[in-house]
Enzyme design. Structure first.
Site, PDB file in Angstrom:
ATOM      1  N   ASP A  28      -4.973 -40.189  -0.900  1.00  0.00           N
ATOM      2  CA  ASP A  28      -4.659 -40.905   0.327  1.00  0.00           C
ATOM      3  C   ASP A  28      -5.410 -42.444   0.218  1.00  0.00           C
ATOM      4  OD1 ASP A  28      -3.615 -38.544   1.452  1.00  0.00           O
ATOM      5  OD2 ASP A  28      -5.104 -38.341   2.989  1.00  0.00           O
ATOM      6  N   ARG A  74       3.249 -43.359  -2.743  1.00  0.00           N
ATOM      7  CA  ARG A  74       3.404 -43.193  -1.376  1.00  0.00           C
ATOM      8  C   ARG A  74       3.299 -44.489  -0.437  1.00  0.00           C
ATOM      9  NH1 ARG A  74       0.212 -38.526   0.593  1.00  0.00           N
ATOM     10  NH2 ARG A  74      -1.331 -39.926   1.572  1.00  0.00           N
TER      11      ARG A  74
HETATM   12  C1  LIG Z   1       3.235 -38.420   4.691  1.00  0.00           C
HETATM   13  C2  LIG Z   1       2.566 -39.390   5.144  1.00  0.00           C
HETATM   14  C3  LIG Z   1       1.341 -39.728   4.550  1.00  0.00           C
HETATM   15  C4  LIG Z   1       0.360 -40.630   5.303  1.00  0.00           C
HETATM   16  N1  LIG Z   1      -0.699 -40.878   4.432  1.00  0.00           N
HETATM   17  C5  LIG Z   1      -1.533 -41.984   4.962  1.00  0.00           C
HETATM   18  C6  LIG Z   1      -2.505 -42.594   4.274  1.00  0.00           C
HETATM   19  O1  LIG Z   1      -2.897 -41.968   3.156  1.00  0.00           O
HETATM   20  N2  LIG Z   1      -3.149 -43.497   4.777  1.00  0.00           N
HETATM   21  C7  LIG Z   1      -2.787 -44.254   5.731  1.00  0.00           C
HETATM   22  O2  LIG Z   1      -3.354 -45.187   6.268  1.00  0.00           O
HETATM   23  N3  LIG Z   1      -1.712 -44.043   6.555  1.00  0.00           N
HETATM   24  C8  LIG Z   1      -1.037 -42.891   6.243  1.00  0.00           C
HETATM   25  N4  LIG Z   1       0.140 -42.252   6.783  1.00  0.00           N
HETATM   26  C9  LIG Z   1       0.231 -42.833   8.134  1.00  0.00           C
HETATM   27  C10 LIG Z   1       1.130 -44.297   8.329  1.00  0.00           C
HETATM   28  O3  LIG Z   1       0.444 -45.366   7.794  1.00  0.00           O
HETATM   29  C11 LIG Z   1       1.736 -44.356   9.650  1.00  0.00           C
HETATM   30  O4  LIG Z   1       0.470 -44.788  10.479  1.00  0.00           O
HETATM   31  C12 LIG Z   1       2.688 -43.514  10.374  1.00  0.00           C
HETATM   32  O5  LIG Z   1       3.394 -43.038   9.285  1.00  0.00           O
HETATM   33  C13 LIG Z   1       3.367 -44.233  11.533  1.00  0.00           C
HETATM   34  O6  LIG Z   1       4.149 -44.926  10.788  1.00  0.00           O
HETATM   35  P1  LIG Z   1       5.698 -44.866  10.794  1.00  0.00           P
HETATM   36  O7  LIG Z   1       6.074 -45.450   9.447  1.00  0.00           O
HETATM   37  O8  LIG Z   1       6.147 -43.593  11.115  1.00  0.00           O
HETATM   38  O9  LIG Z   1       6.570 -46.003  11.753  1.00  0.00           O
HETATM   39  P2  LIG Z   1       6.346 -46.377  13.263  1.00  0.00           P
HETATM   40  O10 LIG Z   1       6.937 -47.590  13.424  1.00  0.00           O
HETATM   41  O11 LIG Z   1       4.732 -46.256  13.566  1.00  0.00           O
HETATM   42  O12 LIG Z   1       7.000 -45.097  13.901  1.00  0.00           O
HETATM   43  C14 LIG Z   1       8.579 -45.097  13.888  1.00  0.00           C
HETATM   44  C15 LIG Z   1       9.050 -43.796  14.912  1.00  0.00           C
HETATM   45  O13 LIG Z   1       8.180 -42.619  14.260  1.00  0.00           O
HETATM   46  C16 LIG Z   1       8.005 -41.964  15.264  1.00  0.00           C
HETATM   47  N5  LIG Z   1       6.488 -41.614  15.307  1.00  0.00           N
HETATM   48  C17 LIG Z   1       5.538 -42.308  14.217  1.00  0.00           C
HETATM   49  N6  LIG Z   1       4.189 -41.670  14.575  1.00  0.00           N
HETATM   50  C18 LIG Z   1       4.258 -40.847  15.446  1.00  0.00           C
HETATM   51  C19 LIG Z   1       3.193 -40.227  16.044  1.00  0.00           C
HETATM   52  N7  LIG Z   1       1.980 -40.396  15.542  1.00  0.00           N
HETATM   53  N8  LIG Z   1       3.725 -39.565  16.970  1.00  0.00           N
HETATM   54  C20 LIG Z   1       4.961 -39.431  17.384  1.00  0.00           C
HETATM   55  N9  LIG Z   1       5.913 -39.955  16.857  1.00  0.00           N
HETATM   56  C21 LIG Z   1       5.739 -40.940  15.962  1.00  0.00           C
HETATM   57  C22 LIG Z   1       8.161 -42.627  16.770  1.00  0.00           C
HETATM   58  O14 LIG Z   1       9.273 -42.149  16.885  1.00  0.00           O
HETATM   59  C23 LIG Z   1       8.281 -44.109  16.227  1.00  0.00           C
HETATM   60  O15 LIG Z   1       9.281 -44.826  16.899  1.00  0.00           O
HETATM   61  C24 LIG Z   1       0.908 -41.436   6.333  1.00  0.00           C
HETATM   62  C25 LIG Z   1       2.144 -41.070   6.784  1.00  0.00           C
HETATM   63  C26 LIG Z   1       2.796 -40.290   6.314  1.00  0.00           C
HETATM   64  C27 LIG Z   1       4.279 -39.812   6.865  1.00  0.00           C
END
Ligand SMILES: Cc1cc2nc3c(=O)[nH]c(=O)nc-3n(C[C@H](O)[C@H](O)[C@H](O)COP(=O)(O)OP(=O)(O)OC[C@H]3O[C@@H](n4cnc5c(N)ncnc54)[C@H](O)[C@@H]3O)c2cc1C
Length: 309
Positions: A132, A182
């Site tokens: 991560d 990732r």
């Molecule tokens: C597999 C995976 C591993 C990850 N590992 C890390 C890591 O190691 N370090 C790190 O900094 N971040 C990590 N993240 C988190 C990432 O940085 C984002 O904060 C998170 O994925 C939300 O961003 P998004 O790309 O979904 O886009 P966004 O624009 O935030 O969301 C797009 C849409 O997805 C839905 N959505 C997103 N988040 C949520 C939520 N929490 N609850 C409900 N609906 C939601 C909503 O409908 C939103 O409109 C990880 C995420 C994933 C999916």
């Protein structure tokens, strides 16, 4: 950054709240939306439920900023044990770990020794090891250790965050050395000196980096392209870009979090995309859960709803 997002991210880093938050029953109840339970067995059950739907799993035992070497050793031992169990059960389930959970805040070399032990076991059990990405001050050391690990083990990947200005260069280096990536938007509170403050810029940067990742697939050096996002519009753009470039849908992956966008996950699988879901478990879930709330402050309503039954 919205006020609510700022408050939630500040809470995620507050030591007192990290200890007390999980004891609040209504927070615990609301958190269940994003995690099937606190034990490894809960995670396995979720993984076994997802498999028939065409979805494989990434798993993580929640924990970060470990301040005791014995605890870091016990976390390492936990992952060593479960990697064997996963091999025995023949489930496609990859671990994703945080370096501060392996003791990075205590001693870099000890954290690396723990990490290497896990990579060795992942290799022996035909698995893959994800690392991560945490706050921006950990990026240099995280990438340094990922590259060092890649010299010995071919199946290693690291998370990169599209909100950081530096990620473009980091991505080039990871592609060059065949470290899987990732790509995510980024979940922490970062200053405007290192990260794009506006969501639109983060989204645009994510898309630009995606193009470089799809190109990176041509290297055939072990580089693995994973897009960790729930953003349906962005996913559609990446898939269209890949189609135009002639990259097959099975050559790159979308990873999402358990409990978020299940409909989109199933739709993507139906359309031939390679999808995994990251399932988290463990008792140290408070900071992780606060970051999930911060991603979509409307989620706070779920906490309030669970408080009032
Ligand atoms: C597999 C995976 C591993 C990850 N590992 C890390 C890591 O190691 N370090 C790190 O900094 N971040 C990590 N993240 C988190 C990432 O940085 C984002 O904060 C998170 O994925 C939300 O961003 P998004 O790309 O979904 O886009 P966004 O624009 O935030 O969301 C797009 C849409 O997805 C839905 N959505 C997103 N988040 C949520 C939520 N929490 N609850 C409900 N609906 C939601 C909503 O409908 C939103 O409109 C990880 C995420 C994933 C999916």
């Amino acid at each position: 950054m919205s006020l609510m997002r700022g408050v939630l991210l500040a809470l995620s880093e507050n030591r007192r709240m990290r200890e007390r938050g999980p004891q609040l029953w209504f927070v615990k109840r609301a958190a269940r939306r994003f995690m099937p339970g606190e034990t490894f067995e809960d995670m396995l059950t979720a993984a076994e439920t997802l498999r028939p739907l065409g979805i494989d799993t990434v798993f993580t035992r929640l924990g970060e900023n470990v301040t005791d070497a014995a605890e870091a050793a016990s976390v390492t031992q936990h992952y060593l044990d479960v990697l064997y169990q996963i091999q025995l059960k023949k489930i496609r389930c990859e671990p994703s770990i945080k370096l501060t959970q392996l003791g990075l805040d205590l001693a870099k070399e000890q954290a690396y020794a723990n990490l290497r032990t896990l990579a060795e076991r992942a290799h022996a059990t035909d698995n893959y090891l994800w690392i991560d990405m945490e706050q921006s001050h950990y990026v240099d050391v995280t990438l340094e250790l990922a590259l060092r690990l890649r010299e010995e083990f071919p199946r290693v990947g690291v998370c990169l965050q599209a909100y950081l200005f530096r990620t473009k260069d980091d991505l080039v280096s990871m592609i060059e050395h065949g470290v899987g990536v990732r790509l995510v938007k980024g979940a922490y509170k970062e200053p405007p000196s290192v990260a794009y403050p506006a969501k639109r810029d983060v989204d645009n940067n994510f898309f630009g980096l995606s193009a470089a990742m799809l190109e990176g697939m041509e290297r055939d050096n072990g580089f693995r392209a994973v897009f960790g996002t729930h953003d349906a519009a962005l996913i559609a753009r990446i898939r269209a870009l890949a189609a135009r470039a002639g990259v097959r849908p099975s050559d790159f992956e979308f990873h999402m979090l358990y409990g978020i966008q299940r409909g989109e996950q199933l739709r993507l699988v139906k359309e031939g995309a390679d999808v995994r879901v990251l399932v988290a478990y463990g008792s140290f879930w408070f900071p992780w859960y606060m970051r999930r709330l911060a991603e979509r402050p409307a989620n706070v309503w779920f906490v309030l709803k669970s408080m009032f039954g």
